[in-house]
Design an enzyme around this catalytic site. Structure first.
Site, PDB file in Angstrom:
ATOM      1  N   THR A  96       0.828  -1.138  -0.182  1.00 53.91           N
ATOM      2  CA  THR A  96       0.054   0.064  -0.035  1.00 53.91           C
ATOM      3  C   THR A  96       0.890   1.213  -0.114  1.00 53.91           C
ATOM      4  O   THR A  96       1.997   1.128   0.443  1.00 53.91           O
ATOM      5  CB  THR A  96      -0.744   0.087   1.217  1.00 53.91           C
ATOM      6  OG1 THR A  96      -1.257  -1.433   1.688  1.00 53.91           O
ATOM      7  CG2 THR A  96      -1.986   0.991   1.169  1.00 53.91           C
ATOM      8  N   GLY A 122      -0.975  -3.149   5.364  1.00 57.20           N
ATOM      9  CA  GLY A 122      -0.752  -4.605   6.142  1.00 57.20           C
ATOM     10  C   GLY A 122      -1.717  -5.361   5.871  1.00 57.20           C
ATOM     11  O   GLY A 122      -2.609  -5.351   4.551  1.00 57.20           O
TER      12      GLY A 122
END
Length: 342
Positions: free
Chosen positions: A210, A262
């Site tokens: 990300t 995550g």
């Protein structure tokens, strides 16, 4: 003489601590490029330099806006666009492939002043998904759009549209082939990360990634933005936390701006970004302590990852429970610091 010696000692200690004091409340932007099994032994000097350069360019793009009186919204948009255009990171040009060999991207943005927010999920033709998320926030009555509808909206909103082949990179294609191999029947039986009988994530290592940015402008307004290519080898239209307001992205001028990275399922279940804000608002915790607490919750449940957070006073936190996280910060005087490993 004794008194003079004591005073000299106090002055010496104070001067020695000045740099630490100076950093408190001085941050205006923090960015991340993903967390995971990031080990120095696996990184060549050239690769490390490239990642550091990418994070630095994102910080410079955001800081240029903030330093000239621009808005935090414009700053986080600019920073995330830089990372989306860099194929090293799992967002935009560097998006990973789904099980079916497609690139499907998610993004979200939030304005801490008004708490307006916009998000897209599963877009396939928008060069910079963060611009689509912002268009949803500013040009529609909605907060989230997904799939073909989001692509159509982005086109009608006048955003830059590209052929899906634009997002294909050889590195990500090889990652998909490896993931398909790793998720073979033998691997599922020997290293399942989900309960027997459940369909979903099997081997999580190296699948997630990300990018994100949080910023505080001269008017005291916070903003947060997050963008991702999702999860390598994902099936069934899976969506992670990045485009979900309160889970992977959140901003509130009264507390903090947050962007997470995550294992998204755990961030969704723990409503991590909002939980951090709530700990600050209702318990009065400082941003560093609140950030550590929410990452601990993720870890205790079995998830991993990290986040970046910037509070209304310019204090920042960048906790993670993985081997590394691409991350960087810039202070109001323009000092940039970039880190990768623990």
């Amino acid at each position: 003489m004794k008194g003079l010696g004591f005073c000299s000692l106090i002055i010496f200690l104070f001067l020695g601590l000045m740099p630490a004091f100076a950093q408190q409340g001085s941050y205006v932007m923090v960015v991340h490029g993903g967390a995971g099994t990031i080990l120095k032994k696996n990184m060549s000097p050239a690769q490390e330099a490239a990642y550091r350069a990418g994070i630095t360019r994102a910080l410079q793009a955001g800081y240029k806006i903030l330093s000239t009186g621009g808005t935090s919204l414009d700053a986080v948009t600019a920073a995330v666009k830089v990372l989306e255009d860099d194929s090293l990171f799992n967002a935009g040009k560097g998006a990973v492939f789904t099980h079916d060999g497609r690139n499907e991207m998610d993004a979200a943005i939030m304005d801490g002043k008004t708490r307006a927010a916009g998000a897209v999920a599963g877009v396939t033709i928008v060069r910079n998904p963060i611009t689509a998320a912002r268009a949803v926030m500013e040009k529609s009555e909605h907060v989230m759009m997904v799939g073909p509808g989001a692509d159509k909206f982005a086109r009608e909103a006048g955003l830059e549209i590209v052929d899906p082949s634009y997002f294909r990179t050889e590195m990500r294609w090889r990652s998909l082939q490896q993931a398909l191999k790793d998720d073979s029947l033998k691997k599922i039986q020997s290293n399942a990360a989900v309960a027997p009988g459940k369909l979903g994530i099997k081997n999580r290592d190296n699948k997630f990634g990300t990018v994100g940015a949080v910023a505080l402008d001269k008017q005291g307004n916070l903003a947060a933005a997050t963008s991702t290519g999702g999860m390598t080898d994902k099936k069934f239209g899976r969506i992670g936390d990045s485009p979900i307001i309160g889970a992977g992205t959140y901003a509130n001028n009264q507390t903090v701006a947050v962007s997470c990275t995550g294992w998204g399922e755990y961030y969704i279940r723990n409503v991590v970004a909002y939980d951090l804000s709530a700990l600050m608002e209702y318990k009065g915790l400082p941003v560093q302590q609140a950030a550590r607490e929410v990452i601990t919750k993720v870890g205790n449940m079995g998830g991993d990852g990290g986040l970046i957070a910037l509070d209304k006073n310019g204090n920042m936190a960048m906790p993670f429970n993985t081997e590394g996280m691409y991350r960087g910060s810039v202070t109001k005087d323009g000092k940039i610091v970039v880190e990768i490993y623990k």
